[in-house]
Design an enzyme around this catalytic site. Structure first.
Site, PDB file in Angstrom:
ATOM      1  N   TRP A 119       0.851  -1.186   0.000  1.00 58.56           N
ATOM      2  CA  TRP A 119       0.000   0.000   0.000  1.00 58.56           C
ATOM      3  C   TRP A 119       0.889   1.237   0.000  1.00 58.56           C
ATOM      4  O   TRP A 119       1.826   1.343   0.783  1.00 58.56           O
ATOM      5  CB  TRP A 119      -0.859  -0.037   1.261  1.00 58.56           C
ATOM      6  CG  TRP A 119      -1.825   1.074   1.430  1.00 58.56           C
ATOM      7  CD1 TRP A 119      -2.715   1.560   0.516  1.00 58.56           C
ATOM      8  CD2 TRP A 119      -2.041   1.825   2.631  1.00 58.56           C
ATOM      9  NE1 TRP A 119      -3.458   2.565   1.066  1.00 58.56           N
ATOM     10  CE2 TRP A 119      -3.066   2.754   2.378  1.00 58.56           C
ATOM     11  CE3 TRP A 119      -1.470   1.809   3.900  1.00 58.56           C
ATOM     12  CZ2 TRP A 119      -3.535   3.648   3.330  1.00 58.56           C
ATOM     13  CZ3 TRP A 119      -1.931   2.693   4.861  1.00 58.56           C
ATOM     14  CH2 TRP A 119      -2.956   3.614   4.561  1.00 58.56           C
ATOM     15  N   ASP A 152      -0.186  -5.545   9.598  1.00 54.27           N
ATOM     16  CA  ASP A 152      -1.210  -4.594   9.182  1.00 54.27           C
ATOM     17  C   ASP A 152      -2.443  -5.428   8.868  1.00 54.27           C
ATOM     18  O   ASP A 152      -2.464  -6.171   7.889  1.00 54.27           O
ATOM     19  CB  ASP A 152      -0.751  -3.797   7.944  1.00 54.27           C
ATOM     20  CG  ASP A 152      -1.752  -2.722   7.557  1.00 54.27           C
ATOM     21  OD1 ASP A 152      -1.456  -1.948   6.627  1.00 54.27           O
ATOM     22  OD2 ASP A 152      -2.844  -2.637   8.173  1.00 54.27           O
ATOM     23  N   LYS A 204     -13.033  -1.359   6.535  1.00 54.73           N
ATOM     24  CA  LYS A 204     -13.688  -2.202   5.539  1.00 54.73           C
ATOM     25  C   LYS A 204     -14.611  -3.233   6.163  1.00 54.73           C
ATOM     26  O   LYS A 204     -15.752  -3.394   5.746  1.00 54.73           O
ATOM     27  CB  LYS A 204     -12.638  -2.945   4.695  1.00 54.73           C
ATOM     28  CG  LYS A 204     -11.942  -2.080   3.676  1.00 54.73           C
ATOM     29  CD  LYS A 204     -10.827  -1.287   4.296  1.00 54.73           C
ATOM     30  CE  LYS A 204      -9.927  -0.620   3.294  1.00 54.73           C
ATOM     31  NZ  LYS A 204      -8.935   0.218   3.995  1.00 54.73           N
TER      32      LYS A 204
END
Lengths: 431, 502
Positions: free
Chosen positions: B184, B265, B301
């Protein structure tokens, strides 16, 4: 030869440490990576509330942290906020805001600080982003200052909110003090302040409290603000305003922004941190705004884009809920009117408590002058008590405040003002 | 400039001081240089001066690569456009989704008159922290039971990573973090700002569109002792390529033997496979061996709370005593950043996690989102196969989570944006969540066209007098077009673009 030995010594040390790392990770009984982590000092302000909550005494009083309480000592959710939340709940999605935050909320917020009819707004010269309340706004500015004026320092008033020091330190911007509070008069040390402004190198960055100085409650008069502004012009200084109490100080949002308006009239290109924590009671929602006045629209766009570049690696984009509450209220004329009324109500109660505390102390026959209690403004009163006296207040009377003698007026009620006055009198009467 | 009158601050009233200030400027002393009197100081202190901004040199910052995609998408006037950029879930109808259970929780909060909006503690909402730790580590995790875990509420995944990074930079002697290649985009930005230096380890294998496991093991083996290693707990962003459980075990053993510190993460727990527990396996494996690690959690999310910015940073320590000290240091990082975290999103999460029924409801809605994405993968794969698009597209169904690393290059991506109004990041990453059964064919068409290169760009030189194209050339061009049209089975895949050059 000696250098080489020193090097190999240190190398050996590194290897030793590394080996012990490896050993640590392999066996479950081995020590932690964090063995050497020291317990951090408690935050001086928030630590007070923690201590207060832990105290079982029924008559305890919390005049520590600056969160508003009603006359029953209860936290308050404004009616306008409850109504806004009712409207919002179930009607919004929770998509990401843009990195710079809610445009609607920023628009309304900037109007509050700069004026509804500000030319700066019309000319789109203000770079503004939604920030995580006042702290977040100050931190973003400090990071921006570091990145784009890397050789600059920040002049910070003495005293100031303790977290200001932490913020600019973590942004790696060196700090210099400037005179502000005058302990003898419990007022403003104006001449020393002006000297510091004049003696600072030209083009220095200054942190100013727009109104209701925290922790002292001592503000410059309008006349003094004009002089400060003028001298800033002479020296080409940058004015960064932390405005955490607009509306909360005098009860009038326009009046509380006077210092900023004076600077704008004089043509200063200021920076400003705004917070809705106190004046809209949105504390935990973390809603605020950072604005920077630029020469023109193009520059404002550039500056805003750079502020976003600083926000992205910190939290990506700001929280939506609080921003939605703010824009719902400020966008609706009726809700906005209600808000202004409620803010004035809070400010008036505080002003009432100032009067009550002073009168109580005078009635007790205190030998000291308590004039400053009603001269100072906003949520806080710098009582002038010493740390030792504060410690006595806490240990003997279960009254909680920060050791610099700062009293949060919002924690005072008609129910406890007598008890508080008595306690203060007890610990100060032999001064 | 030396003042003519020796001005002592304590002399005279405020007005006197100001007047003498003014006088000095109105009547400058003879010794003042020309330069001084050129200074734009008007006699009237309240007039507007034309001052220079101290930030005049600030240039426009680049658009964020990912969020910039949505900006571009919003600007596009075409009625048929597809946003496969940012990883936000969309329903079959292409709408953002607020989970029913979240709406329920919100209503409970709104109706609860006793709720206030006071400051949370610096570390956030206590219930939220405890429950979040249970979500990722498991309710019966020994690390939790032994009080070895400190969890602090942060601003979603980004905030958790930043706070964790800053804590490490101040309290951990090895200031290098290894991040996978690719990862990312924001990882590479936030860790340096936190004070860590960033290195990479091999991860994605373009030829197989899978994991370069050998490369990963080699790079981690050669990392210095104690180095920090960023691991995507599941549903690697942007590739969607995850190690298998067996590979995770090997990674764990290697990392523990090399004394490398894991920093997970976890942005998609439950979103990848549909099961919270399955997606947390890699993290739990590392905790089970008694070692230490950091975990950044996000509810953006998996609970659809994107804009509320809800997340948590957990640090698993060797002992309860260490955990307490670590927490106190985390507070020192947080306080000068934003003082304390936002209350709303965390309250929603806590409300849901606390209530057995709401928790179950959540897992059902979560699985539904994950299932829809898995179904989109299947549909896209089949659509490409039906079109006979050259290449092996099985990675679309092998990869997991919200994103697919298509393998398309930036020219192909640009083509798809230009010709088909499909918005995605230039690294070829598409967000499956942005797809629906209705839009899969359009995407498949676009990929097919991009890959087979059925784009003919014809450059026509124009003179300043107008069209300078000779008649002969024009007929040649027409012939070429007719030839091509008849060659292709599906003429709709043939696009002719005429570019004009001045």
């Amino acid at each position: 030869m000696a250098a080489r030995t020193a090097l190999s010594d240190s190398r050996r040390q590194v290897v030793k440490t590394m080996i012990s790392f490896g050993a640590r990770s392999m066996s479950s009984s081995s020590s932690s990576w964090w063995r050497s982590v020291e317990p951090a000092a408690k935050d001086p302000i928030l630590g007070v509330t923690e201590a207060f909550l832990a105290d079982p005494t029924p008559t305890k009083v919390n005049v520590g942290v600056g969160a508003y309480r009603d006359d029953n000592g209860k936290p308050v959710v404004l009616e306008c906020v409850r109504e806004a939340e009712r409207r919002i709940a179930g009607n919004k999605n929770m998509e990401y805001l843009p990195m710079g935050g809610s445009l609607k909320m920023i628009e309304e917020t900037v109007k509050l600080a700069y004026g509804e009819d500000s030319d700066l707004i019309k000319d789109k010269r203000i770079a503004a982003v939604q920030a995580l309340s006042g702290t977040g706004a100050c931190r973003l500015f400090a990071d921006f200052q570091k990145r784009f004026s890397p050789d600059s320092q920040i002049f910070i008033p003495v005293p100031t909110w303790s977290n200001h020091h932490n913020i600019w330190r973590d942004a790696h911007v060196p700090q210099r003090p400037y005179h502000y509070y005058h302990p003898q008069s419990r007022g403003l040390d104006f001449s020393a302040l002006m000297d510091d402004i004049k003696n600072a190198p030209s083009g220095s960055f200054f942190l100013l409290h727009a109104c209701a100085h925290n922790p002292t409650g001592v503000d410059p008069t309008e006349e003094q603000w004009r002089e400060i502004s003028y001298q800033f012009k002479v020296k080409g200084h940058f004015a960064f305003f932390d405005m955490a109490y607009q509306g909360f100080a005098s009860g009038d949002t326009v009046r509380d922004a006077k210092s900023i308006r004076i600077f704008l009239e004089d043509g200063h290109l200021i920076g400003c941190a705004q917070s809705y924590a106190k004046n809209m009671g949105l504390y935990g929602q973390r809603v605020g705004c950072l604005s920077v006045v630029c020469e023109d629209e193009k520059q404002a766009i550039a500056v805003k884009s750079q502020l976003q570049q600083l926000a992205r690696p910190m939290y990506s984009n700001p929280p939506v809920h609080g921003a939605l509450i703010v824009s719902t209220i400020l966008d609706d004329p009726d809700l906005k009117k209600l808000w202004l009324k409620e803010v004035k109500g809070m400010a008036d109660r505080i002003i009432g408590m100032r009067t009550a505390l002073r009168e109580n102390l005078e009635k007790l026959g205190s030998p000291l002058s308590w004039e400053h209690i009603t001269k100072q403004i906003g949520m806080f009163c710098f009582s002038g008590m010493t740390p030792e006296q504060v410690d006595r207040l806490t240990s003997e009377f279960h009254i909680y405040l920060t050791r610099n003698g700062r009293i949060s007026m919002a924690g005072i009620t008609t129910g406890n003002v007598g008890y508080l006055a008595n306690a203060i009198h007890e610990v100060t009467k032999s001064t | 400039m030396r003042s003519q009158t020796d001005h002592t601050p304590s002399v005279g009233s405020v007005t006197d001081r100001r007047l003498s200030c003014l006088l000095r400027h109105l009547h400058p002393s003879p010794s003042s240089s020309a330069m001084e009197s050129d200074r734009t100081i008007s006699a009237l202190p309240t007039s507007s001066f034309g001052s220079d901004s101290v930030f005049a040199h600030v240039v426009q910052g680049p658009e964020d690569a990912i969020l910039g995609v949505t900006v571009a998408f919003n600007k596009d006037p075409s009625p048929i456009k597809l946003n496969l950029g940012v990883g936000a879930y969309r329903t079959e109808e292409g709408k953002p989704l607020v989970l029913n259970v979240v709406r329920k929780a919100e209503q409970l909060l709104v109706n609860d008159k006793s709720r206030v909006k006071e400051y949370l503690p610096i570390v956030g909402l206590a219930d939220f922290n405890k429950l979040s730790a249970k979500v990722i580590f498991g309710a019966d995790s020994p690390a939790i039971q032994e009080n070895r875990v400190t969890t602090v509420q942060c601003l979603s995944g980004t905030g958790s990573l930043r706070v964790g990074g800053e804590f490490l930079a101040r309290n951990y002697p090895q200031r290098t973090i290894y991040i996978p290649q690719p990862t990312w985009g924001n990882h590479a930005k936030l860790f340096p700002l936190a004070g860590l230096s960033v290195k990479t380890y091999r991860y994605y294998d373009p030829p197989t569109r899978g994991l370069n496991f050998q490369g990963l093991l080699e790079d981690l083996s050669s990392a210095p002792l104690g180095a920090i290693v960023l691991l995507h707990a599941c549903a690697h962003n942007p590739t969607g390529v995850d190690p298998t459980i067996e590979q995770w075990e090997q990674i764990r053993q290697l990392m523990r033997s090399k004394g490398l510190l894991p920093f997970f993460d976890s942005a998609y727990q439950g979103f990848a496979s549909g099961s919270l527990d399955a997606d947390a396996q890699p993290v739990r494996m590392f905790v089970a061996d008694g070692g230490e690690c950091l975990v950044a959690q996000s509810y953006a999310k998996n609970m659809g709370l994107y804009g509320e910015r809800v997340g948590a940073l957990s640090i698993v320590c060797k002992s309860a005593d260490v955990a307490i000290r670590v927490e106190s240091q985390l507070k020192l990082v947080i306080r000068p950043m934003y003082s304390n975290p936002p209350i709303h999103g965390a309250s929603i999460v806590a409300t849901i996690l606390k209530d057995r029924n709401m928790f179950d409801e959540w897992t059902v809605e979560l699985k539904a989102m994950a299932d829809r994405i898995i179904s989109m993968r299947q549909q896209l794969f089949e659509a490409l196969r039906a079109r006979g698009t050259p290449g092996d597209w099985s990675h679309i169904i092998k990869q997991i989570g919200m994103f697919t690393f298509t393998g398309l290059n930036s020219e192909q991506v640009a083509f798809m944006t230009r010709e088909y109004h499909i918005y995605m990041t230039s690294d070829g990453r598409i967000s499956m969540a942005g797809l629906s059964s209705k839009t899969v064919p359009h995407l498949a068409d676009a990929i097919h066209a991009a890959v087979t290169g059925h784009l003919i760009a014809i450059k026509i030189a124009m003179s300043s007098n107008g069209i300078g194209l000779k008649l002969k050339q024009y007929y040649k061009l027409l012939l070429l077009l007719l030839l091509m049209e008849s060659t292709f089975q599906d003429p709709s895949t043939c696009r002719v673009t005429i570019l004009r050059l001045q």
